[in-house]
Design a protein around this motif. Structure first.
Motif, short mmCIF file in Angstrom:
data_model
loop_
_atom_site.label_atom_id
_atom_site.label_comp_id
_atom_site.label_asym_id
_atom_site.label_seq_id
_atom_site.Cartn_x
_atom_site.Cartn_y
_atom_site.Cartn_z
N UNK A 185 -30.07 -22.08 -2.57
CA UNK A 185 -28.90 -22.86 -1.29
C UNK A 185 -27.21 -23.33 -2.53
N UNK A 186 -27.89 -24.31 -3.71
CA UNK A 186 -26.70 -24.76 -4.32
C UNK A 186 -26.49 -23.53 -5.19
N UNK A 187 -27.48 -22.85 -5.66
CA UNK A 187 -27.82 -21.33 -6.98
C UNK A 187 -26.78 -20.34 -6.24
N UNK A 188 -26.32 -20.19 -4.65
CA UNK A 188 -26.23 -18.94 -4.56
C UNK A 188 -24.33 -19.60 -4.11
N UNK A 189 -24.94 -20.90 -3.57
CA UNK A 189 -22.93 -21.42 -3.28
C UNK A 189 -21.96 -21.45 -4.57
N UNK A 190 -22.61 -21.69 -5.70
CA UNK A 190 -22.15 -21.68 -7.23
C UNK A 190 -21.63 -20.75 -7.35
N UNK A 191 -22.78 -19.54 -7.51
CA UNK A 191 -22.30 -18.10 -7.42
C UNK A 191 -21.19 -17.15 -6.47
N UNK A 192 -21.03 -17.57 -5.22
CA UNK A 192 -20.34 -16.95 -4.63
C UNK A 192 -18.82 -17.44 -5.10
N UNK A 193 -18.79 -18.71 -5.77
CA UNK A 193 -17.34 -18.85 -5.52
C UNK A 193 -16.97 -17.85 -6.57
N UNK A 194 -17.54 -16.86 -7.57
CA UNK A 194 -16.50 -15.67 -8.05
C UNK A 194 -16.73 -14.70 -8.17
N UNK A 195 -17.30 -14.79 -6.78
CA UNK A 195 -17.85 -13.09 -5.74
C UNK A 195 -17.07 -12.96 -4.55
N UNK A 196 -17.00 -11.60 -4.18
CA UNK A 196 -16.25 -11.39 -3.17
C UNK A 196 -16.98 -11.55 -1.82
N UNK A 197 -16.39 -12.16 -1.28
CA UNK A 197 -16.94 -11.90 0.67
C UNK A 197 -16.69 -10.80 1.17
#
Ligand code: KG4
Ligand code: ZN
Length: 338
Positions: A185-197
């Motif tokens: 959860x926390x790792x994907x949350x962090x990675x998602x901040x620089x990604x395109x949803x």
């Protein structure tokens, strides 16, 4: 009692955190000590139950001592002991339950067995001093995804629940396969901040019309199939785009159903809790959708979202006000329902 205030110590050992917290009058947090085993379980890609139990046993006395010391209270000033007795891993729960019973017996302190899920909700009583039931609760953790109508303290009716994986479990499994590791959860949350949803269109699973239940195994399988297909075709996966798209698919469904439940059951307060409540996008989208419907969102700070002892103390306090005490026969209940 300390300075005229009722003192509760809460003990938590249901999964991979050994925790104890001291709370005054059910709402004021005097200490919250958490000994996390995350680094130990990381190399196995998830929680190993036997290892968890052993570490709880090694750490629990020290965690309780530190919680009392930081709060500036002695055991003689403690009015109530609250301990998580379920749901969770049986061996892990037993360490907390046995320790709590031992202190209760030795010091003659009343004991309350706490439902871990009620504890997650109670984290909000510490964070938001004026929050009182009734309200709609949304509990999203590694083991649960529930919409619950909270009619009174520790009293609730299930409006919706997951029929397969919990949201946190889906994050953890997908994260492991994409290579981000545990806890997902926390790792994907962090990675998602620089990604395109919007990079990958993962199909949302809404189930039957009007149902507030969830199913995350479909989204999880779609994500795992996507990883396999791309790898087999020799294409590189943009991990940030992947995380953002997967996270969006999960939180889209959760937030829509939670807000719809508030509207149907006429609740103007929506209270978020559980480990996944720490998710940045979940909080953002929930506030956006709820505010459009005139619903106020409450959530605990990050440290109170994941497993901790203070939330267990708060829940125990409200249970004791109803006269619901446990005795020394209290046992672990791994499959305890909300
Ligand atoms: O409530 P919790 O500490 O333990 C259970 O009772 O399950 O929740 C742990 C879960 C894990 O699945 C973890 O990956 C997830 O909460 N989690 C998150 C975030 N922080 C923790 N999931 C999504 N985004 C986060 N920021
Ligand atoms: Zn939990």
């Amino acid at each position: 009692m300390l300075n005229g205030k009722h003192i509760t110590i809460g003990i938590e050992s249901s999964c991979d955190e050994t925790a104890a917290g001291v709370v005054a009058d059910g709402r004021e947090m005097l200490s919250n000590i958490i000994s996390s085993q995350i680094s130990i379980h990381t190399k196995f890609g998830g929680v190993v139950p036997e290892i968890a139990s052993r570490h709880h046993l090694e750490n629990i006395n020290d965690v309780i001592d530190r919680a009392l010391k930081e709060a500036g209270v002695s055991l003689n000033e403690v009015d109530l002991i609250g301990v998580t007795y379920g749901p969770g891993l049986v061996g892990a729960l037993l360490i907390g339950v046995a320790t709590a019973k031992m202190i209760a017996y030795a010091k003659n302190i009343p004991l309350v067995g706490v439902n871990h899920m009620h504890g997650h909700i109670a984290a909000n009583y510490i964070e938001h001093k004026d929050l009182k039931p009734p309200f709609m609760g949304l509990i999203v953790s590694g083991g649960h995804t529930n919409i619950v109508d909270i009619e009174d303290y520790n009293t609730c009716k299930i409006i919706g629940e997951t029929r397969d994986d919990a949201a946190g479990e889906a994050f953890d499994k997908v994260s492991r396969v994409i290579g981000l590791g545990y806890p997902g959860g926390p790792k994907m949350d962090r990675s998602a901040r620089d990604g395109n949803k919007n990079a990958i269109d993962f199909k949302r699973v809404w189930l039957e019309k009007g149902s507030y239940d969830f199913s995350f195994s479909g989204i999880k399988t779609a994500a795992l199939n996507y990883i396999n297909n791309e790898r087999q075709s020799g294409r590189d996966i943009d991990i940030n785009d992947f995380s953002a798209s997967f996270q969006e698919a999960v939180v889209d469904v959760i937030t829509k159903k939670a807000v719809d439940a508030c509207i149907e059951f006429k609740r103007d307060k929506l209270v978020l809790s559980g480990g996944v409540a720490a998710n940045t996008r979940l909080g953002e989208l929930l506030i956006e959708r709820a505010s459009k419907a005139g619903i106020q969102v409450f959530k605990p700070s990050k440290i109170l979202c994941t497993d901790n002892g203070a939330m267990i103390a708060s829940s125990a306090y409200y249970e004791s006000l109803k006269g619901n005490y446990s005795n020394l026969k209290l046992d672990a209940a791994p499959g305890l329902e909300i």
